[in-house]
Scaffold this motif. Structure first.
Motif, PDB file in Angstrom:
ATOM      1  N   GLU A   1      11.684   8.680  -9.987  1.00  0.00           N
ATOM      2  CA  GLU A   1      10.500   8.923  -9.324  1.00  0.00           C
ATOM      3  C   GLU A   1      10.322   7.548  -8.769  1.00  0.00           C
ATOM      4  O   GLU A   1       8.968   7.319  -8.067  1.00  0.00           O
ATOM      5  N   LEU A   2      10.776   6.621  -8.960  1.00  0.00           N
ATOM      6  CA  LEU A   2      10.491   5.201  -8.454  1.00  0.00           C
ATOM      7  C   LEU A   2      11.582   4.266  -8.380  1.00  0.00           C
ATOM      8  O   LEU A   2      12.555   4.193  -9.605  1.00  0.00           O
ATOM      9  N   VAL A   3      11.969   3.623  -7.261  1.00  0.00           N
ATOM     10  CA  VAL A   3      13.170   2.689  -7.223  1.00  0.00           C
ATOM     11  C   VAL A   3      12.297   1.337  -6.657  1.00  0.00           C
ATOM     12  O   VAL A   3      11.711   1.342  -5.844  1.00  0.00           O
ATOM     13  N   SER A   4      12.776   0.320  -7.609  1.00  0.00           N
ATOM     14  CA  SER A   4      12.398  -1.025  -7.575  1.00  0.00           C
ATOM     15  C   SER A   4      13.477  -1.986  -7.281  1.00  0.00           C
ATOM     16  O   SER A   4      14.621  -1.839  -7.691  1.00  0.00           O
ATOM     17  N   GLY A   5      13.232  -3.095  -6.496  1.00  0.00           N
ATOM     18  CA  GLY A   5      14.119  -4.119  -6.480  1.00  0.00           C
ATOM     19  C   GLY A   5      13.269  -5.575  -6.475  1.00  0.00           C
ATOM     20  O   GLY A   5      12.341  -5.644  -6.006  1.00  0.00           O
ATOM     21  N   ALA A   6      14.028  -6.549  -6.762  1.00  0.00           N
ATOM     22  CA  ALA A   6      13.660  -7.886  -6.652  1.00  0.00           C
ATOM     23  C   ALA A   6      14.643  -8.919  -6.325  1.00  0.00           C
ATOM     24  O   ALA A   6      15.637  -8.946  -6.690  1.00  0.00           O
TER      25      ALA A   6
ATOM     26  N   THR B   1      18.027  -7.233   4.093  1.00  0.00           N
ATOM     27  CA  THR B   1      16.823  -7.344   3.322  1.00  0.00           C
ATOM     28  C   THR B   1      16.425  -6.425   2.275  1.00  0.00           C
ATOM     29  O   THR B   1      17.376  -5.530   1.861  1.00  0.00           O
ATOM     30  N   LEU B   2      15.575  -6.875   1.440  1.00  0.00           N
ATOM     31  CA  LEU B   2      15.013  -6.226  -0.041  1.00  0.00           C
ATOM     32  C   LEU B   2      14.774  -4.757   0.501  1.00  0.00           C
ATOM     33  O   LEU B   2      15.034  -3.899  -0.309  1.00  0.00           O
ATOM     34  N   LEU B   3      13.995  -4.580   1.686  1.00  0.00           N
ATOM     35  CA  LEU B   3      13.628  -2.983   1.783  1.00  0.00           C
ATOM     36  C   LEU B   3      14.736  -2.142   2.017  1.00  0.00           C
ATOM     37  O   LEU B   3      14.778  -1.250   1.772  1.00  0.00           O
ATOM     38  N   GLU B   4      15.811  -2.709   2.953  1.00  0.00           N
ATOM     39  CA  GLU B   4      16.944  -2.009   3.094  1.00  0.00           C
ATOM     40  C   GLU B   4      17.692  -1.629   1.929  1.00  0.00           C
ATOM     41  O   GLU B   4      18.023  -0.571   1.740  1.00  0.00           O
ATOM     42  N   MET B   5      17.787  -2.557   0.840  1.00  0.00           N
ATOM     43  CA  MET B   5      18.474  -2.360  -0.249  1.00  0.00           C
ATOM     44  C   MET B   5      17.559  -1.232  -1.151  1.00  0.00           C
ATOM     45  O   MET B   5      18.397  -0.176  -1.648  1.00  0.00           O
ATOM     46  N   ALA B   6      16.275  -1.416  -1.100  1.00  0.00           N
ATOM     47  CA  ALA B   6      15.452  -0.258  -1.903  1.00  0.00           C
ATOM     48  C   ALA B   6      15.607   0.811  -1.153  1.00  0.00           C
ATOM     49  O   ALA B   6      15.591   1.968  -1.990  1.00  0.00           O
ATOM     50  N   THR B   7      15.738   0.995   0.070  1.00  0.00           N
ATOM     51  CA  THR B   7      15.752   2.364   0.691  1.00  0.00           C
ATOM     52  C   THR B   7      17.270   2.846   0.454  1.00  0.00           C
ATOM     53  O   THR B   7      17.239   4.170   0.201  1.00  0.00           O
ATOM     54  N   SER B   8      18.149   2.144   0.498  1.00  0.00           N
ATOM     55  CA  SER B   8      19.637   2.627   0.137  1.00  0.00           C
ATOM     56  C   SER B   8      19.969   3.109  -1.410  1.00  0.00           C
ATOM     57  O   SER B   8      20.272   4.262  -1.431  1.00  0.00           O
ATOM     58  N   TYR B   9      19.061   2.594  -2.357  1.00  0.00           N
ATOM     59  CA  TYR B   9      19.310   3.046  -3.445  1.00  0.00           C
ATOM     60  C   TYR B   9      18.305   4.246  -3.814  1.00  0.00           C
ATOM     61  O   TYR B   9      18.642   5.165  -4.446  1.00  0.00           O
ATOM     62  N   SER B  10      17.316   4.202  -2.939  1.00  0.00           N
ATOM     63  CA  SER B  10      16.339   5.608  -2.997  1.00  0.00           C
ATOM     64  C   SER B  10      17.229   6.789  -2.465  1.00  0.00           C
ATOM     65  O   SER B  10      16.932   7.977  -3.017  1.00  0.00           O
ATOM     66  N   THR B  11      18.093   6.412  -1.469  1.00  0.00           N
ATOM     67  CA  THR B  11      18.980   7.748  -1.034  1.00  0.00           C
ATOM     68  C   THR B  11      19.922   8.156  -2.094  1.00  0.00           C
ATOM     69  O   THR B  11      20.020   9.204  -2.201  1.00  0.00           O
TER      70      THR B  11
ATOM     71  N   ASP C   1       8.999   5.415  -3.593  1.00  0.00           N
ATOM     72  CA  ASP C   1       9.294   6.718  -4.327  1.00  0.00           C
ATOM     73  C   ASP C   1      10.295   7.282  -3.392  1.00  0.00           C
ATOM     74  O   ASP C   1      10.251   7.672  -2.287  1.00  0.00           O
ATOM     75  N   PRO C   2      11.527   7.628  -4.186  1.00  0.00           N
ATOM     76  CA  PRO C   2      12.424   7.980  -3.390  1.00  0.00           C
ATOM     77  C   PRO C   2      12.343   9.398  -3.008  1.00  0.00           C
ATOM     78  O   PRO C   2      13.408  10.069  -1.998  1.00  0.00           O
ATOM     79  N   ARG C   3      11.693  10.176  -3.646  1.00  0.00           N
ATOM     80  CA  ARG C   3      11.308  11.760  -3.141  1.00  0.00           C
ATOM     81  C   ARG C   3      10.981  11.788  -1.769  1.00  0.00           C
ATOM     82  O   ARG C   3      11.118  12.773  -1.007  1.00  0.00           O
ATOM     83  N   ASN C   4       9.991  10.897  -1.211  1.00  0.00           N
ATOM     84  CA  ASN C   4       9.424  10.886   0.246  1.00  0.00           C
ATOM     85  C   ASN C   4       9.416   9.501   0.758  1.00  0.00           C
ATOM     86  O   ASN C   4       9.013   9.561   1.949  1.00  0.00           O
ATOM     87  N   GLY C   5      10.188   8.376   0.133  1.00  0.00           N
ATOM     88  CA  GLY C   5      10.052   7.178   0.894  1.00  0.00           C
ATOM     89  C   GLY C   5       8.939   6.494   0.874  1.00  0.00           C
ATOM     90  O   GLY C   5       8.568   5.443   1.371  1.00  0.00           O
TER      91      GLY C   5
ATOM     92  N   PHE D   1       7.680  -5.046 -14.729  1.00  0.00           N
ATOM     93  CA  PHE D   1       7.024  -4.216 -13.909  1.00  0.00           C
ATOM     94  C   PHE D   1       7.030  -2.909 -14.459  1.00  0.00           C
ATOM     95  O   PHE D   1       6.019  -1.924 -14.488  1.00  0.00           O
ATOM     96  N   TYR D   2       8.239  -2.386 -14.517  1.00  0.00           N
ATOM     97  CA  TYR D   2       8.465  -0.920 -15.044  1.00  0.00           C
ATOM     98  C   TYR D   2       7.682  -0.660 -16.489  1.00  0.00           C
ATOM     99  O   TYR D   2       7.134   0.380 -16.834  1.00  0.00           O
ATOM    100  N   ARG D   3       7.862  -1.698 -17.251  1.00  0.00           N
ATOM    101  CA  ARG D   3       7.486  -1.407 -18.448  1.00  0.00           C
ATOM    102  C   ARG D   3       5.811  -1.477 -18.464  1.00  0.00           C
ATOM    103  O   ARG D   3       5.037  -0.445 -19.168  1.00  0.00           O
ATOM    104  N   ARG D   4       5.042  -2.112 -17.587  1.00  0.00           N
ATOM    105  CA  ARG D   4       3.728  -1.919 -17.427  1.00  0.00           C
ATOM    106  C   ARG D   4       3.275  -0.691 -16.929  1.00  0.00           C
ATOM    107  O   ARG D   4       2.155  -0.179 -16.981  1.00  0.00           O
ATOM    108  N   VAL D   5       4.188  -0.187 -15.857  1.00  0.00           N
ATOM    109  CA  VAL D   5       3.933   1.174 -15.311  1.00  0.00           C
ATOM    110  C   VAL D   5       3.937   2.089 -16.305  1.00  0.00           C
ATOM    111  O   VAL D   5       3.311   2.986 -16.395  1.00  0.00           O
TER     112      VAL D   5
END
Length: 315
Positions: free
Chosen positions: A240-245, A139-149, A2-6, A275-279
């Protein structure tokens, strides 16, 4: 995230923890390919460039006189139009030539600096020209964090996996509180996100809209493909949601059998899109709102058209 709070919403480090205990999200470092390009464009926008600034889509050779080395970046398919394209077009269509010219203009160290402040804070980055095309492992976590920024208007939040701790009676003993810090100017973040909408609307990630029934959502993202088609990536942003694969093999010597399958748009994109479609279709999960939009800067307006103001590179 969740980019609003990490807050971490989903973390899948492998197909089956019973057989694969090596975490591909927070530990494994791989080349991010073109998903790294937004750092270059963010640095450029934050230092006076406009989405309408132009660069030539053509192959060139850069020479490092000090190290007696050369670098000849080419587009993924080896073809170029020879035309002047805007930065928005270069990013949406993942033009290596445009990105490489831009990185050399603003300095590879500047690209690395912006990547660090946006969220790539553990992996070492090599500030060489090819960094703009995603050659430094992250790492994928770093990329998701950066895109959340980017999705959070330039505010960086450290990822939070544990949101609170309660005792057996439900009393809250500890609760995580967001402590965002400004990594980018709000206008810069929104401008880059707006450019990355083009990836989804008409660029390399348009399958998100055409195949996954997500046409009503405010989305931006980036595909990623690496050398030898060894790693494929896709990053997608919603307010409200940032995802990566990441899709690839444990042994980096093993690659996809064809260049077609070895593209992020043909592999990792489908994981994220499904994943987004299912959500979106879920009645029990409220993470995607059709009304949500990325944070807009007050009195933003259209960026000034400064096309042609940057000097064209001579090499």
């Amino acid at each position: 995230l969740d980019p609003r709070n990490g807050h971490v919403k989903v973390w899948i480090g492998g197909r089956d923890f019973r057989t694969e205990k090596y975490d591909k999200v927070g530990i494994a470092r791989r080349q991010p390919g073109s998903t790294f390009k937004p750092f270059t464009y963010t640095a450029a926008i934050d230092n006076g460039y406009s989405p309408y600034s132009t660069k030539k889509d053509s192959t060139f050779t850069w020479e490092d006189a000090g190290a007696d080395t050369t670098w000849t970046p080419q587009n993924y398919n080896g073809e170029s139009t020879g035309q002047m394209l805007t930065l928005s077009q270069g990013l949406a269509n993942s033009k290596n030539t445009i990105t490489a010219r831009l990185a050399l203009d603003i300095n590879p160290e500047t690209v690395a600096q912006y990547a660090r402040q946006m969220g790539v804070r553990e992996s070492p980055l090599q500030a060489v020209p090819s960094i703009a095309l995603g050659t430094s492992n992250v790492t994928l976590l770093e990329m998701a964090t950066s895109y959340s920024t980017l999705a959070n208007g330039g505010l960086y939040n450290e990822p939070v996996s544990i949101t609170r701790i309660e005792d057996r009676y439900g009393n809250v003993l500890w609760e995580a509180t967001p402590s965002p810090s400004e990594a980018l100017r709000e206008r810069t973040a929104y401008t880059v996100v707006d450019m990355m909408r083009g990836v989804i609307d008409y660029g390399t990630g348009m399958r998100i809209r055409t195949q996954f029934e997500l046409g009503d959502y405010d989305l931006a993202g980036k595909t990623g493909t690496t050398q030898r088609s060894a790693d494929t990536w896709f990053m997608l942003m919603h307010p409200e949601l940032v995802s990566g694969a990441w899709v690839g093999f444990d042994d980096q010597r093993i690659t996809f059998r064809t260049r077609w399958w070895g593209q992020g748009a043909h592999s990792a994109l489908f994981l994220v899109g499904d994943f987004y479609r299912r959500v979106a279709q879920s009645d029990s999960v409220s993470l995607l709102s059709k009304d949500a939009t990325f944070p807009v800067v007050e009195n933003y307006g259209a960026p000034e058209d400064t096309s042609g103001t940057e000097g064209e590179l001579t090499w």
